[in-house]
Design a protein around this motif. Structure first.
Motif, mmCIF file in Angstrom:
data_model
loop_
_atom_site.group_PDB
_atom_site.id
_atom_site.type_symbol
_atom_site.label_atom_id
_atom_site.label_comp_id
_atom_site.label_asym_id
_atom_site.label_seq_id
_atom_site.Cartn_x
_atom_site.Cartn_y
_atom_site.Cartn_z
ATOM 1 N N THR A 1 -39.893 -14.094 -44.749
ATOM 2 C CA THR A 1 -38.277 -13.825 -45.193
ATOM 3 C C THR A 1 -37.799 -15.475 -44.118
ATOM 4 O O THR A 1 -37.250 -16.152 -45.014
ATOM 5 C CB THR A 1 -38.243 -13.147 -44.576
ATOM 6 N N ARG B 1 -38.393 -18.510 -46.786
ATOM 7 C CA ARG B 1 -37.528 -18.346 -47.917
ATOM 8 C C ARG B 1 -36.662 -18.999 -48.237
ATOM 9 O O ARG B 1 -36.012 -19.363 -48.705
ATOM 10 C CB ARG B 1 -38.246 -16.992 -48.747
ATOM 11 N N TYR B 2 -35.955 -18.297 -46.296
ATOM 12 C CA TYR B 2 -34.645 -18.697 -46.590
ATOM 13 C C TYR B 2 -33.801 -19.669 -46.645
ATOM 14 O O TYR B 2 -33.061 -20.563 -46.736
ATOM 15 C CB TYR B 2 -34.328 -17.596 -45.279
ATOM 16 N N SER C 1 -36.721 -25.054 -41.433
ATOM 17 C CA SER C 1 -35.921 -22.713 -42.186
ATOM 18 C C SER C 1 -35.712 -22.524 -40.364
ATOM 19 O O SER C 1 -35.262 -21.060 -40.484
ATOM 20 C CB SER C 1 -38.000 -22.789 -42.486
ATOM 21 N N SER D 1 -41.660 -20.744 -48.192
ATOM 22 C CA SER D 1 -40.741 -21.768 -49.095
ATOM 23 C C SER D 1 -40.473 -21.883 -49.744
ATOM 24 O O SER D 1 -40.216 -22.438 -50.629
ATOM 25 C CB SER D 1 -40.535 -23.158 -47.740
ATOM 26 N N LYS E 1 -36.843 -16.823 -55.365
ATOM 27 C CA LYS E 1 -36.090 -16.053 -55.394
ATOM 28 C C LYS E 1 -36.201 -15.200 -55.501
ATOM 29 O O LYS E 1 -35.617 -13.794 -55.247
ATOM 30 C CB LYS E 1 -34.487 -16.506 -54.983
ATOM 31 N N GLN F 1 -27.900 -12.269 -42.731
ATOM 32 C CA GLN F 1 -28.247 -12.925 -43.457
ATOM 33 C C GLN F 1 -29.925 -11.965 -43.797
ATOM 34 O O GLN F 1 -30.310 -12.656 -45.154
ATOM 35 C CB GLN F 1 -28.568 -14.210 -42.180
ATOM 36 N N GLU G 1 -29.945 -10.208 -47.070
ATOM 37 C CA GLU G 1 -28.750 -10.482 -48.071
ATOM 38 C C GLU G 1 -30.331 -11.607 -49.086
ATOM 39 O O GLU G 1 -30.950 -11.319 -49.859
ATOM 40 C CB GLU G 1 -27.995 -11.762 -47.477
ATOM 41 N N GLU G 2 -31.325 -11.981 -47.927
ATOM 42 C CA GLU G 2 -32.297 -12.764 -48.575
ATOM 43 C C GLU G 2 -33.929 -11.939 -48.595
ATOM 44 O O GLU G 2 -33.966 -11.789 -49.989
ATOM 45 C CB GLU G 2 -33.197 -13.647 -46.411
ATOM 46 N N GLN H 1 -32.816 -9.886 -52.341
ATOM 47 C CA GLN H 1 -33.450 -11.322 -53.658
ATOM 48 C C GLN H 1 -34.757 -10.113 -53.988
ATOM 49 O O GLN H 1 -35.624 -10.145 -53.295
ATOM 50 C CB GLN H 1 -33.383 -12.371 -53.078
#
Ligand code: PFF
Length: 448
Positions: A65, A68-69, A77, A237, A241, A405, A408-409, A412
């Motif tokens: 996570t 990817r965020y 990151s 990363s 999404k 956050q 939210e991540e 997705q």
């Protein structure tokens, strides 16, 4: 946050195969079965399964996570989830990069040995006995050359980037690995003696349970899922999404654990098949002979007793090991390469050679000082760096990263995530339970 022209895995399956490729490696096919065999079989298996799902899986979600965020290299990151603690983010990212490079430096040596055992039987089958003996023996030159060959393979894959290098080769190699594996298990299980190994592996004898066994199982789970040294962060990363992270992480963990489980079904029975054929698997004190010796001497000895089929099975087994090692080593090299490309704004093709070259030089240093450095690098990177960095990442995800956050991540690719059971449990779990459990890895041996 996301950078629109950044490389991505082209499909979710491609990502799963690449991440599972990183996770499935020498740790599963060689490390796990040998540990299981020396720690009472079934009891180790059960403890390991608990560790994977209770501890390693929630952390895998955290690492993916964060990656990817950030949609960037691990240093960026980590800074993006802890913007006020920039120094901490950079330090953890750099430590991860060094950890991944350190793991690669010993991994390439071991993978090189497997490469030697892959080519050796073929050479001896065509009469080149002394070349085969050289490849399978232990010498400075042989270690250097084989390590160099393996590093070269790793560099060639990573040079081509995410979709054309890592994803393409993981997607080709992982299915081959699964098929080879199943064929070998079926063959081994039909041999005399196999049932004794199967019993040891599947019927628990609780007298083997101990705090040490828990610690070993926990370490094995960390190593096996490639946690703590930013490999999963950098793969995360490159993930689109629209992927559901907890589900994707569960699939990766299941594949990894499945392969370890099947490797146990292969190696433990194979040990007893070898024993039936007169190969010594226990030493005079009744303990199982050393892990290294198990694969490099017991298995070839078993293959030898099978005649021509043994050559094919032997080549298949060592091919399997090299494939598994390669899909892991490329993930390790990707960590420093992604950092250097993005932070120093350099071209991937150049950076790969420089970093791959530097890691090969360090591997050569280990080979020249084998007795003092080999075990030391393994201990420092896998027993200290992986758990400590894993712990710090859990603390960053749980305590520092803004909760909205995170939500939210994670939402997705999974819009109802906020109402899921996972979200009710996971944040507190990563904040409190994971750090406590991981602290035990270090404290248990001290208070014992
Ligand atoms: N998970 C790999 C194995 O089981 O062999 C080893 C590994 C790969 C460890 C990548 C750490 C890493 F970053």
């Amino acid at each position: 946050m996301a950078n629109s022209n950044r490389a991505q895995f082209s499909s979710r399956l491609g990502f799963i195969l690449a991440a599972a490729g990183s996770a499935v490696g020498l740790g599963n096919i060689w490390g796990f079965p040998t540990q299981a065999a020396s720690n009472g079989g079934a009891v180790f298996l059960i403890t390991y399964l608990v560790m994977v799902f209770v501890l390693a899986y929630p952390l895998l979600v955290a690492e993916l996570t964060i990656g990817r965020y950030g949609a960037s290299n691990p240093i960026r990151s980590l800074i993006s989830v802890a913007p006020k603690q920039k120094a901490l983010g950079s330090a953890v990212g750099i430590a991860g990069l060094l950890g991944a490079s350190g793991i690669l430096s010993f991994y390439a040596i071991v993978a090189g040995w497997f490469f030697g055992f892959l080519i050796g039987p073929v050479l001896s089958a065509i009469g080149l006995e002394s070349a085969a003996a050289w490849l399978e023996g232990f010498s400075l030159e042989r270690n250097l050359i084989l390590m160099g060959v393996f590093m070269l393979l790793t560099i060639m894959v990573v040079k081509n980037g995410v979709a054309d290098g890592i994803e393409k080769w993981s997607s080709r190699l992982m299915p081959v690995l699964f098929v080879l594996f199943i064929v070998m298990v079926v063959y081994t299980l039909t041999q005399p003696g196999a049932i004794d190994g199967l019993k040891m592996y599947l019927v628990p004898d609780t007298s083997h349970f101990s705090p040490d066994l828990m610690v070993s199982a926990m370490g094995q789970a960390f190593f096996s899922l490639s946690i703590g040294v930013c490999t999963m962060m950098v793969y995360g990363s490159y993930l689109r999404k629209d992927a559901n992270l907890p589900k994707t992480a569960a699939q990766v963990a299941l594949v990894d654990t499945g392969v370890a489980f099947v490797a146990g079904l292969l190696i433990l029975p194979a040990m007893f098949v070898a024993q039936k054929n007169g190969v010594q698997i226990y030493n005079d004190a009744g303990a199982l002979i050393d892990g290294d010796t198990l694969v490099f001497s017991v298995l070839p000895a078993m293959f030898d007793t099978m005649g021509f089929a043994g050559i094919i099975i032997g080549v298949a087994f060592f091919a399997l090991m090299v494939i598994a090692a390669l899909t892991s080593s490329i993930s390790m090299l990707e960590v420093p390469v992604s950092c250097a490309c993005e932070e120093l704004k350099k071209d991937r093709k150049t950076v790969v050679w420089w970093i791959g070259g530097a890691i090969s030089l360090f591997s050569a240093l280990i080979i020249f000082n084998f007795n003092t450095m080999f075990g030391l690098v393994i201990t420092v990177t896998t027993e200290y760096m992986q758990p400590i960095l894993g712990l710090i990442m859990a603390l960053i995800a749980g305590w520092i990263w803004n909760r909205n956050q995170v939500l939210e991540e994670l939402s997705q690719g999974y819009p109802e995530f906020g109402q899921s059971k996972f979200w009710k449990v996971w944040p507190a779990y990563v904040r409190i339970v994971c750090p406590i459990l991981m602290a035990m890895v270090f404290l248990w041996p001290m208070i014992k």
